[in-house]
Design a protein around this motif. Structure first.
Motif, mmCIF file in Angstrom:
data_model
loop_
_atom_site.group_PDB
_atom_site.id
_atom_site.type_symbol
_atom_site.label_atom_id
_atom_site.label_comp_id
_atom_site.label_asym_id
_atom_site.label_seq_id
_atom_site.Cartn_x
_atom_site.Cartn_y
_atom_site.Cartn_z
ATOM 1 N N ARG A 39 -62.024 49.345 67.492
ATOM 2 C CA ARG A 39 -63.252 49.761 66.804
ATOM 3 C C ARG A 39 -62.988 50.388 65.439
ATOM 4 O O ARG A 39 -63.831 50.314 64.561
ATOM 5 C CB ARG A 39 -64.022 50.754 67.671
ATOM 6 C CG ARG A 39 -64.608 50.139 68.946
ATOM 7 C CD ARG A 39 -65.709 51.050 69.443
ATOM 8 N NE ARG A 39 -66.186 50.707 70.758
ATOM 9 C CZ ARG A 39 -67.044 51.463 71.432
ATOM 10 N NH1 ARG A 39 -67.471 52.610 70.918
ATOM 11 N NH2 ARG A 39 -67.472 51.103 72.618
ATOM 12 N N VAL A 40 -61.843 51.026 65.284
ATOM 13 C CA VAL A 40 -61.575 51.695 64.013
ATOM 14 C C VAL A 40 -60.751 50.798 63.084
ATOM 15 O O VAL A 40 -60.998 50.764 61.880
ATOM 16 C CB VAL A 40 -60.893 53.064 64.239
ATOM 17 C CG1 VAL A 40 -60.505 53.722 62.927
ATOM 18 C CG2 VAL A 40 -61.827 53.976 65.046
ATOM 19 N N TRP A 41 -59.795 50.047 63.647
ATOM 20 C CA TRP A 41 -58.927 49.235 62.789
ATOM 21 C C TRP A 41 -59.140 47.744 62.978
ATOM 22 O O TRP A 41 -58.405 46.942 62.395
ATOM 23 C CB TRP A 41 -57.456 49.601 63.033
ATOM 24 C CG TRP A 41 -57.146 51.016 62.621
ATOM 25 C CD1 TRP A 41 -56.914 52.083 63.451
ATOM 26 C CD2 TRP A 41 -57.054 51.523 61.286
ATOM 27 N NE1 TRP A 41 -56.679 53.210 62.715
ATOM 28 C CE2 TRP A 41 -56.764 52.910 61.382
ATOM 29 C CE3 TRP A 41 -57.188 50.954 60.014
ATOM 30 C CZ2 TRP A 41 -56.598 53.734 60.260
ATOM 31 C CZ3 TRP A 41 -57.028 51.772 58.905
ATOM 32 C CH2 TRP A 41 -56.742 53.142 59.032
ATOM 33 N N ASN A 42 -60.097 47.381 63.831
ATOM 34 C CA ASN A 42 -60.416 45.974 64.036
ATOM 35 C C ASN A 42 -59.213 45.180 64.542
ATOM 36 O O ASN A 42 -59.029 44.010 64.205
ATOM 37 C CB ASN A 42 -60.961 45.374 62.723
ATOM 38 C CG ASN A 42 -61.836 44.167 62.974
ATOM 39 O OD1 ASN A 42 -62.361 44.003 64.079
ATOM 40 N ND2 ASN A 42 -61.965 43.310 61.973
ATOM 41 N N LEU A 43 -58.372 45.804 65.322
ATOM 42 C CA LEU A 43 -57.180 45.151 65.883
ATOM 43 C C LEU A 43 -57.525 44.682 67.291
ATOM 44 O O LEU A 43 -57.599 45.484 68.218
ATOM 45 C CB LEU A 43 -56.014 46.139 65.944
ATOM 46 C CG LEU A 43 -55.535 46.692 64.598
ATOM 47 C CD1 LEU A 43 -54.692 47.953 64.798
ATOM 48 C CD2 LEU A 43 -54.727 45.617 63.870
ATOM 49 N N THR A 44 -57.772 43.402 67.433
ATOM 50 C CA THR A 44 -58.236 42.915 68.730
ATOM 51 C C THR A 44 -57.360 41.802 69.304
ATOM 52 O O THR A 44 -57.597 41.355 70.416
ATOM 53 C CB THR A 44 -59.679 42.378 68.617
ATOM 54 O OG1 THR A 44 -59.728 41.443 67.530
ATOM 55 C CG2 THR A 44 -60.663 43.506 68.346
ATOM 56 N N SER A 45 -56.358 41.359 68.544
ATOM 57 C CA SER A 45 -55.515 40.300 69.107
ATOM 58 C C SER A 45 -54.095 40.812 69.341
ATOM 59 O O SER A 45 -53.664 41.792 68.742
ATOM 60 C CB SER A 45 -55.504 39.082 68.183
ATOM 61 O OG SER A 45 -54.969 39.444 66.935
ATOM 62 N N GLY A 46 -53.389 40.112 70.232
ATOM 63 C CA GLY A 46 -52.036 40.538 70.592
ATOM 64 C C GLY A 46 -52.049 41.337 71.883
ATOM 65 O O GLY A 46 -53.116 41.683 72.407
ATOM 66 N N GLY A 47 -50.867 41.621 72.395
ATOM 67 C CA GLY A 47 -50.753 42.381 73.640
ATOM 68 C C GLY A 47 -51.156 43.832 73.439
ATOM 69 O O GLY A 47 -51.307 44.297 72.302
ATOM 70 N N GLU A 48 -51.329 44.524 74.553
ATOM 71 C CA GLU A 48 -51.801 45.906 74.478
ATOM 72 C C GLU A 48 -50.890 46.788 73.627
ATOM 73 O O GLU A 48 -51.349 47.489 72.720
ATOM 74 C CB GLU A 48 -51.918 46.506 75.889
ATOM 75 C CG GLU A 48 -53.154 46.026 76.624
ATOM 76 C CD GLU A 48 -53.397 46.789 77.932
ATOM 77 O OE1 GLU A 48 -54.322 46.402 78.643
ATOM 78 O OE2 GLU A 48 -52.668 47.770 78.218
ATOM 79 N N ASP A 49 -49.604 46.749 73.926
ATOM 80 C CA ASP A 49 -48.700 47.643 73.188
ATOM 81 C C ASP A 49 -48.574 47.243 71.721
ATOM 82 O O ASP A 49 -48.382 48.095 70.858
ATOM 83 C CB ASP A 49 -47.340 47.712 73.878
ATOM 84 C CG ASP A 49 -47.398 48.653 75.073
ATOM 85 O OD1 ASP A 49 -47.492 49.873 74.852
ATOM 86 O OD2 ASP A 49 -47.403 48.160 76.221
ATOM 87 N N GLU A 50 -48.715 45.971 71.499
ATOM 88 C CA GLU A 50 -48.700 45.485 70.110
ATOM 89 C C GLU A 50 -49.881 46.079 69.329
ATOM 90 O O GLU A 50 -49.734 46.565 68.207
ATOM 91 C CB GLU A 50 -48.815 43.958 70.164
ATOM 92 C CG GLU A 50 -48.336 43.205 68.953
ATOM 93 C CD GLU A 50 -48.501 41.690 69.194
ATOM 94 O OE1 GLU A 50 -48.782 40.986 68.205
ATOM 95 O OE2 GLU A 50 -48.392 41.238 70.362
ATOM 96 N N ARG A 51 -51.065 46.054 69.961
ATOM 97 C CA ARG A 51 -52.243 46.607 69.293
ATOM 98 C C ARG A 51 -52.115 48.124 69.112
ATOM 99 O O ARG A 51 -52.490 48.675 68.078
ATOM 100 C CB ARG A 51 -53.501 46.297 70.132
ATOM 101 C CG ARG A 51 -54.045 44.903 69.893
ATOM 102 C CD ARG A 51 -55.224 44.619 70.807
ATOM 103 N NE ARG A 51 -54.786 44.170 72.123
ATOM 104 C CZ ARG A 51 -55.490 44.281 73.250
ATOM 105 N NH1 ARG A 51 -56.689 44.844 73.232
ATOM 106 N NH2 ARG A 51 -55.017 43.835 74.391
ATOM 107 N N ILE A 52 -51.565 48.752 70.122
ATOM 108 C CA ILE A 52 -51.388 50.208 70.032
ATOM 109 C C ILE A 52 -50.410 50.549 68.912
ATOM 110 O O ILE A 52 -50.672 51.438 68.090
ATOM 111 C CB ILE A 52 -50.916 50.777 71.394
ATOM 112 C CG1 ILE A 52 -52.068 50.702 72.406
ATOM 113 C CG2 ILE A 52 -50.404 52.216 71.244
ATOM 114 C CD1 ILE A 52 -51.679 51.047 73.827
ATOM 115 N N ASP A 53 -49.294 49.831 68.879
ATOM 116 C CA ASP A 53 -48.312 50.091 67.815
ATOM 117 C C ASP A 53 -48.924 49.842 66.441
ATOM 118 O O ASP A 53 -48.683 50.600 65.493
ATOM 119 C CB ASP A 53 -47.070 49.215 68.006
ATOM 120 C CG ASP A 53 -46.195 49.721 69.152
ATOM 121 O OD1 ASP A 53 -46.217 50.941 69.413
ATOM 122 O OD2 ASP A 53 -45.505 48.898 69.789
ATOM 123 N N ALA A 54 -49.717 48.789 66.351
ATOM 124 C CA ALA A 54 -50.352 48.485 65.065
ATOM 125 C C ALA A 54 -51.334 49.590 64.666
ATOM 126 O O ALA A 54 -51.414 49.978 63.490
ATOM 127 C CB ALA A 54 -51.061 47.134 65.132
#
Lengths: 386, 386
Positions: free
Chosen positions: A307-322
């Protein structure tokens, strides 16, 4: 949503020219003590504007409240309050001046050793009334009932809070912030951002309003913060940053949800020992708290990423790291370095800060009280290196 | 952002079991008058819970405050207040009971004819203190300083507001709303939604925080409203609806932005003349105000379409029409019909309501004061047909 009490009686006078309104908020014939810091308010015209507004009052001054205000300085102000039989305090400055003034308000009417208010949670029964003229959007102190005070002698940095130290009013005139140096703008945005994160990034309790309000403030800071640096004469941008910083810590977004003040607690110890700006410590600690506590915070980290960074693709940890990387980049973009090394502090700090945490009993931080000294060590170790 | 003053000292006690806390908020030894409506609080246990909490006080009762509370009824309560030397009022119910209690609080200490408070904006200098126990999330009256009162004799429905009529406290226990009939849930959601829209759907003033808070509330009502109907025993859903309705009209989202109360003003006249539920009139008027004022509201209508309904493709008017249709569908889904015909009222209402608007001087409504009687006629004509 969890049960909560929300109460916030501070009147906000927002906008250009509002300093003149303070005469409607301070009772007539009062003896007013203006408290301020290093004197920047004399350069930028705020002091003159306040004095003009107070022409009909008996006015005294107390200057020299430092960043991370010290008990030693504030007790000098308490002496002035008593000697001059002050009725009303007016803090003119940023969070440190306001926090300091809250302590003065309570200490001046306290029976006993005022340090006990901080160290022993001694009960507060009276406080002088006070207002504020905010010149630095950051801490939210202008619309809450909390304060942090440092004892110079022992390097203790301790907090207190009480409904009697809500400001009666706070003037938020964004034009008073137009002359702030970039470092203070950057620090203020990082401080406000971190306050929001500490009330948002815990675990879901089905509180969609609180979540969306928090996300709305984060998105606004991400949009407006860089503009505040790039177009320093833009009143509207400063207005948006100022209102964000106030709403970040006035109790609203934290009502009914868990919170995690681990980043602030660890940060306070770094400031107390190494003198870093408050926001610098937050920029260092927050991304590492996010990384180390990723499992406890997983659901909210993913929501934050989306919702804040619009990061919705990739695995969970990938999105978290991003999302953590984006947070760090944002802080750096605001001019606030995110590793201890950037401030010339090496790995020896880990043990020093841990010792401070232990001494203050801060051994079970976080929304689950699971940020033990072992976890704090892991966080701090990640804070060192670039 | 426009200059603003924000002040809201009402203490919110939110959550299950909070009725018991009222004893900490009402001074000891006070003579308390409980005000309520038709008696549903006796069926759902709220009355018993309140009386148990007030066991240590001298308690009086005034029942029978009707929906759209009337001056005539409220003046009976004023007589009781005077006769029984009441110190503190406790409103137990929805917006009508709370609005009525605000009027009682002021009228009981008013010198002169209390109707003048409404009709002549007579100055208010005193009010009895009061708290509320909210049982129907809708109007926001539990956390603001406004009230609407109807004079039965003349069918006038008039508003007043004053800082002295902020409730001292309001208990928001969502479990008190679990027994509400679907009609009241639907009405409440429509009322809250419309309050938000009236502070949001005007023109942009670079106030991203206010916009995002408003959108956050709208999105939450759109998500949670239908769940409140579908799963009527879900406490968490009711909690979210309740908190939305309070925040919809506590001054926060309207601070620093223009507002447009045309829908409420026109709606009030429909209720005064035809007795429709307040929310029914809003559901009828709002979509047509949006359609008729589309040029003045274009930028915000497009923002609303995109951020609230995810309508981002197609031409501008296409997106606007789709957003209006979605709004109408949502109201209908909540069980509230959106045309006068649905309530058995025909085109003769147009002239009748226009006459009422004219009689009350409501000839320049809206954020630009351009909703003249001519524009109101256009809106009303669209309200008739299905």
């Amino acid at each position: 949503m969890q049960n909560f009490t929300f109460y916030n009686p501070t009147k906000i006078l927002f906008g250009k020219g509002q300093i003149a309104s303070i005469t409607q908020e301070i009772p007539l014939n009062q003896r007013v003590l203006i408290t301020y810091g290093g004197g920047s308010i004399k350069q930028n015209g705020v002091y003159a504007e306040v004095m003009a507004a107070l022409a009909g009052y008996t006015v005294f001054e107390f200057a020299g409240i430092e960043p991370n205000p010290t008990y030693e300085t504030l007790m000098e102000a308490v002496r002035v309050v008593k000697e001059q039989r002050i009725d009303f305090l007016l803090a003119v400055g940023g969070g440190s001046v306001i926090d300091g003034t809250k302590f003065i308000a309570v200490a001046a009417l306290f029976e006993g050793e005022p340090w006990d208010i901080l160290a022993q949670h001694a009960p507060i029964v009276r406080a002088l009334p006070f207002g504020t003229v905010l010149t630095l959007p950051a801490t939210g102190s202008e619309m809450n009932s909390f304060a942090v005070v440092t004892r110079r002698a022992s390097q203790d940095k301790l907090a207190f809070g009480h409904p009697l130290v809500f400001p009666r009013f706070s003037v938020l005139d964004p034009s008073t912030t137009l002359t702030l140096p970039p470092r203070q703008i950057g620090n203020g945005v990082v401080d406000a951002f971190t306050h929001i994160m500490e009330q948002y990034l815990t675990y879901p309790v089905n509180a969609p309003v609180q979540d969306r309000f928090a996300e709305g403030l984060l998105l606004t800071l991400i949009e407006e913060g860089p503009k505040a640096l790039a177009t320093p004469d833009n009143y509207e941008v400063r207005a948006n940053v100022m209102w964000c910083a106030t709403l970040a810590l006035n109790g609203l977004i934290g009502a009914g949800v868990p919170s995690d003040w681990a980043t602030h607690m660890i940060g306070h110890e770094i400031t107390a020992r190494y003198g870093l700006d408050h926001a610098q410590t937050l920029a260092i600690v927050l991304p590492n708290t996010m990384a180390v506590q990723r499992n406890q915070k997983r659901a909210k980290l993913l929501q934050y990423a989306a919702r804040v960074w619009n990061l919705t693709s990739g695995g969970e940890d990938e999105r978290i790291d991003a999302a953590i990387a984006k947070t760090r980049e944002f802080f750096e973009y605001m001019g606030v370095k995110t590793y201890l090394r950037g401030y010339g502090i090496g790995p020896e700090a880990v043990a020093v800060v841990l010792q401070q945490l232990e001494r203050h009993g801060l051994t079970a931080l976080g929304e689950h009280q699971d940020v033990t000294l072992v976890t704090s060590r892991t966080i701090l170790e990640r804070c060192v290196a670039a």
